[in-house]
Design an enzyme around this catalytic site. Structure first.
Site, PDB file in Angstrom:
ATOM      1  N   ASP A  47       0.845  -1.208   0.000  1.00 40.79           N
ATOM      2  CA  ASP A  47       0.000   0.000   0.000  1.00 40.79           C
ATOM      3  C   ASP A  47       0.876   1.251   0.000  1.00 40.79           C
ATOM      4  O   ASP A  47       0.644   2.191  -0.772  1.00 40.79           O
ATOM      5  CB  ASP A  47      -0.866   0.081   1.260  1.00 40.79           C
ATOM      6  N   GLU A  70      -5.149   7.442   0.455  1.00 38.88           N
ATOM      7  CA  GLU A  70      -5.625   6.755   1.655  1.00 38.88           C
ATOM      8  C   GLU A  70      -4.575   6.716   2.771  1.00 38.88           C
ATOM      9  O   GLU A  70      -4.907   6.798   3.933  1.00 38.88           O
ATOM     10  CB  GLU A  70      -6.041   5.312   1.295  1.00 38.88           C
ATOM     11  N   ASP A 123      -6.531   5.271  -4.213  1.00 41.11           N
ATOM     12  CA  ASP A 123      -6.501   4.138  -3.282  1.00 41.11           C
ATOM     13  C   ASP A 123      -5.346   3.268  -3.746  1.00 41.11           C
ATOM     14  O   ASP A 123      -5.425   2.620  -4.790  1.00 41.11           O
ATOM     15  CB  ASP A 123      -7.828   3.362  -3.297  1.00 41.11           C
ATOM     16  N   ILE A 125      -4.002   0.533  -2.665  1.00 46.16           N
ATOM     17  CA  ILE A 125      -4.505  -0.838  -2.827  1.00 46.16           C
ATOM     18  C   ILE A 125      -5.886  -0.864  -2.193  1.00 46.16           C
ATOM     19  O   ILE A 125      -6.024  -0.683  -0.979  1.00 46.16           O
ATOM     20  CB  ILE A 125      -3.627  -1.905  -2.135  1.00 46.16           C
ATOM     21  N   HIS A 218     -17.858  -5.699   6.067  1.00 46.39           N
ATOM     22  CA  HIS A 218     -17.957  -4.441   5.322  1.00 46.39           C
ATOM     23  C   HIS A 218     -19.394  -4.134   4.897  1.00 46.39           C
ATOM     24  O   HIS A 218     -19.620  -3.184   4.170  1.00 46.39           O
ATOM     25  CB  HIS A 218     -17.094  -4.505   4.044  1.00 46.39           C
ATOM     26  N   SER A 242     -13.057  -5.333  -3.185  1.00 48.65           N
ATOM     27  CA  SER A 242     -12.562  -4.094  -3.811  1.00 48.65           C
ATOM     28  C   SER A 242     -13.450  -3.493  -4.888  1.00 48.65           C
ATOM     29  O   SER A 242     -14.484  -4.043  -5.253  1.00 48.65           O
ATOM     30  CB  SER A 242     -11.150  -4.313  -4.380  1.00 48.65           C
ATOM     31  N   LYS A 245     -15.366  -4.683  -8.316  1.00 49.08           N
ATOM     32  CA  LYS A 245     -16.803  -4.909  -8.560  1.00 49.08           C
ATOM     33  C   LYS A 245     -17.375  -3.878  -9.524  1.00 49.08           C
ATOM     34  O   LYS A 245     -18.256  -4.183 -10.320  1.00 49.08           O
ATOM     35  CB  LYS A 245     -17.574  -4.876  -7.231  1.00 49.08           C
ATOM     36  N   ARG A 259     -23.552  -1.033  -1.315  1.00 47.95           N
ATOM     37  CA  ARG A 259     -22.753  -0.918  -0.092  1.00 47.95           C
ATOM     38  C   ARG A 259     -23.708  -0.532   1.023  1.00 47.95           C
ATOM     39  O   ARG A 259     -24.077   0.631   1.175  1.00 47.95           O
ATOM     40  CB  ARG A 259     -21.634   0.111  -0.250  1.00 47.95           C
ATOM     41  N   ASP A 274     -12.398   5.208  -2.510  1.00 44.81           N
ATOM     42  CA  ASP A 274     -13.004   3.885  -2.711  1.00 44.81           C
ATOM     43  C   ASP A 274     -14.074   3.916  -3.797  1.00 44.81           C
ATOM     44  O   ASP A 274     -14.525   2.859  -4.251  1.00 44.81           O
ATOM     45  CB  ASP A 274     -13.645   3.378  -1.414  1.00 44.81           C
TER      46      ASP A 274
HETATM   47  P1  AMP Z   1     -14.965  -4.502  -0.197  1.00 42.37           P
HETATM   48  O1  AMP Z   1     -13.725  -5.128  -0.692  1.00 42.37           O
HETATM   49  O2  AMP Z   1     -15.960  -4.179  -1.251  1.00 42.37           O
HETATM   50  O3  AMP Z   1     -15.557  -5.224   0.963  1.00 42.37           O
HETATM   51  O4  AMP Z   1     -14.558  -3.078   0.309  1.00 42.37           O
HETATM   52  C1  AMP Z   1     -13.294  -2.734   0.714  1.00 42.37           C
HETATM   53  C2  AMP Z   1     -13.400  -1.367   1.287  1.00 42.37           C
HETATM   54  O5  AMP Z   1     -14.295  -1.392   2.385  1.00 42.37           O
HETATM   55  C3  AMP Z   1     -12.118  -0.830   1.840  1.00 42.37           C
HETATM   56  O6  AMP Z   1     -11.621   0.100   0.937  1.00 42.37           O
HETATM   57  C4  AMP Z   1     -12.507  -0.123   3.120  1.00 42.37           C
HETATM   58  O7  AMP Z   1     -12.253   1.254   3.033  1.00 42.37           O
HETATM   59  C5  AMP Z   1     -13.998  -0.312   3.203  1.00 42.37           C
HETATM   60  N1  AMP Z   1     -14.487  -0.585   4.554  1.00 42.37           N
HETATM   61  C6  AMP Z   1     -13.790  -0.840   5.665  1.00 42.37           C
HETATM   62  N2  AMP Z   1     -14.627  -1.005   6.713  1.00 42.37           N
HETATM   63  C7  AMP Z   1     -15.868  -0.848   6.249  1.00 42.37           C
HETATM   64  C8  AMP Z   1     -17.175  -0.887   6.844  1.00 42.37           C
HETATM   65  N3  AMP Z   1     -17.358  -1.147   8.127  1.00 42.37           N
HETATM   66  N4  AMP Z   1     -18.234  -0.664   6.040  1.00 42.37           N
HETATM   67  C9  AMP Z   1     -18.070  -0.430   4.736  1.00 42.37           C
HETATM   68  N5  AMP Z   1     -16.880  -0.401   4.121  1.00 42.37           N
HETATM   69  C10 AMP Z   1     -15.787  -0.595   4.872  1.00 42.37           C
HETATM   70 MG    MG Z   2     -10.073   1.028  -0.239  1.00 43.22          MG
END
Ligand code: AMP
Ligand code: MG
Length: 331
Positions: A47, A70, A123, A125, A218, A242, A245, A259, A274
């Site tokens: 990162d 980030e 971002d 990574i 998440h 990430s 998607k 989300r 993000d």
């Molecule tokens: P994903 O891979 O789609 O699950 O999302 C990854 C991203 O989720 C990362 O870039 C984080 O910034 C973000 N993230 C971290 N914690 C949370 C949370 N509690 N709710 C939603 N997104 C989050």
């Molecule tokens: Mg991210």
């Protein structure tokens, strides 16, 4: 098509390609969670190396431009972290031979800027957990001007043709320029092989393929289940880490990306890095992006989307039905 030779577009493509090369090298040699951030997401040497590289490239090409990234170097400057910083410097020096620990920290910290009228957001990574697991991750760089994403570039080293998971393939590069369409090509290739991206024309909610987080922490898994039930979804969901998607959605290989907020972090606000690059890819491929209440994303509120609540991206045809289902389950 957009002007591939515009200075900003060329820079964004080249920076993401180089950063992907660097993090792939690091992954092949050492994947270990080096540190833990306050939010407990693993932060790796990769990162920081990726952000240092992008920060320095931006300094060289657009010395007056701001970067909202980030990461920052605070943790690396603490006693006991010399080894990690040394590793980062070692890897960055493959591409920037003049790298030193001090310079690397300064390049990373170019990303500390606050959003202004014109700025880049990175971002280095996205999907660190996917990166560590050997699954999907992305490097995302976007240019935002007057609150609008103008350029979005997404490097997805473990996707082929923008949607097929393949850990040994050439990877995918998604590029979008506002008003100029969205395109995909191999990450390790040249720009002569870019193909246009189009969202799917599926209008039947039962056939909607949901793009979901791999990490259940998440999102809100039980609400996703309620949402799928409300829409009568029969199609199999795609679980992936990430912003990759967004590229899959733009490539027409999924219809809905949600989300929802995790019940453990109901006040979570999405970070601009993000969502910026990926959301433009989807919009320029004919899709629609809003928050869970149908409100457009507001990129003028700082480093987070403070004026939005969660996120919904779709192939446009299913957006209204999805918003209605969300209202019905009160997400
Ligand atoms: P994903 O891979 O789609 O699950 O999302 C990854 C991203 O989720 C990362 O870039 C984080 O910034 C973000 N993230 C971290 N914690 C949370 C949370 N509690 N709710 C939603 N997104 C989050
Ligand atoms: Mg991210």
């Amino acid at each position: 098509m957009f002007d591939l030779h515009a200075k900003e577009t060329q820079f964004a493509i080249s920076a993401v390609r180089q950063a992907c090369r660097l993090v792939k090298l690091i992954q092949s040699e050492m994947v270990t969670p080096a540190l833990t951030k306050e939010d407990r997401s693993p932060v790796t040497v990769a990162d920081f190396a990726s952000q240092a590289l992008a920060g320095k490239l931006l300094e060289d090409h657009f010395p007056d431009d701001l970067l909202v990234g980030e990461e920052d170097s605070t943790v690396l400057r603490q006693p006991g972290e010399e080894n990690t910083l040394g590793q980062i410097t070692h890897y960055v020096s493959y591409l920037l031979p003049q790298a030193s620990p001090k310079l690397v920290c300064a390049w990373i910290d170019r990303g500390r800027a606050e959003p202004a009228r014109r700025f880049w957001t990175l971002d280095p990574i996205d999907g660190t957990k996917g990166f560590l697991r050997g699954d999907q991750y992305a490097i995302a760089l976007a240019l935002i001007e007057a609150g609008q994403v103008q350029i979005g570039v997404l490097g997805c080293p473990n996707l082929v043709d923008g949607y097929k998971p393949d850990l040994t393939g050439p990877g995918s590069l998604g590029i979008a320029v506002r008003g100029g369409g969205a395109w995909v090509g191999p990450l390790e290739g040249d720009n002569s092989t870019l193909a246009p991206l189009h969202v799917s024309d599926q209008g039947n909610p039962s056939q909607a393929r949901l793009l979901r987080s791999f990490e259940s922490g998440h999102t809100n898994v039980s609400q996703i289940d309620l949402f799928a039930e409300a829409l009568g979804i029969q199609a199999q969901a795609v679980r992936m880490d990430s912003q990759a998607k967004y590229l899959v959605l733009a490539a027409g290989e999924g219809e809905l990306y949600l989300r929802l907020l995790s019940p453990k972090q109901p006040d979570y606000k999405e970070k601009i890095w993000d969502q910026a690059a990926g959301s433009l890819l989807v919009e320029e491929a004919g899709g629609k992006v809003s928050d869970l209440h149908g409100k457009p994303l507001d990129f003028t509120a700082g480093r987070q989307l403070l004026n939005n609540h969660g996120l919904l991206a779709s192939n446009t045809h299913l957006h209204l039905a999805a918003l209605q289902a969300l209202a019905a389950i009160q997400a």
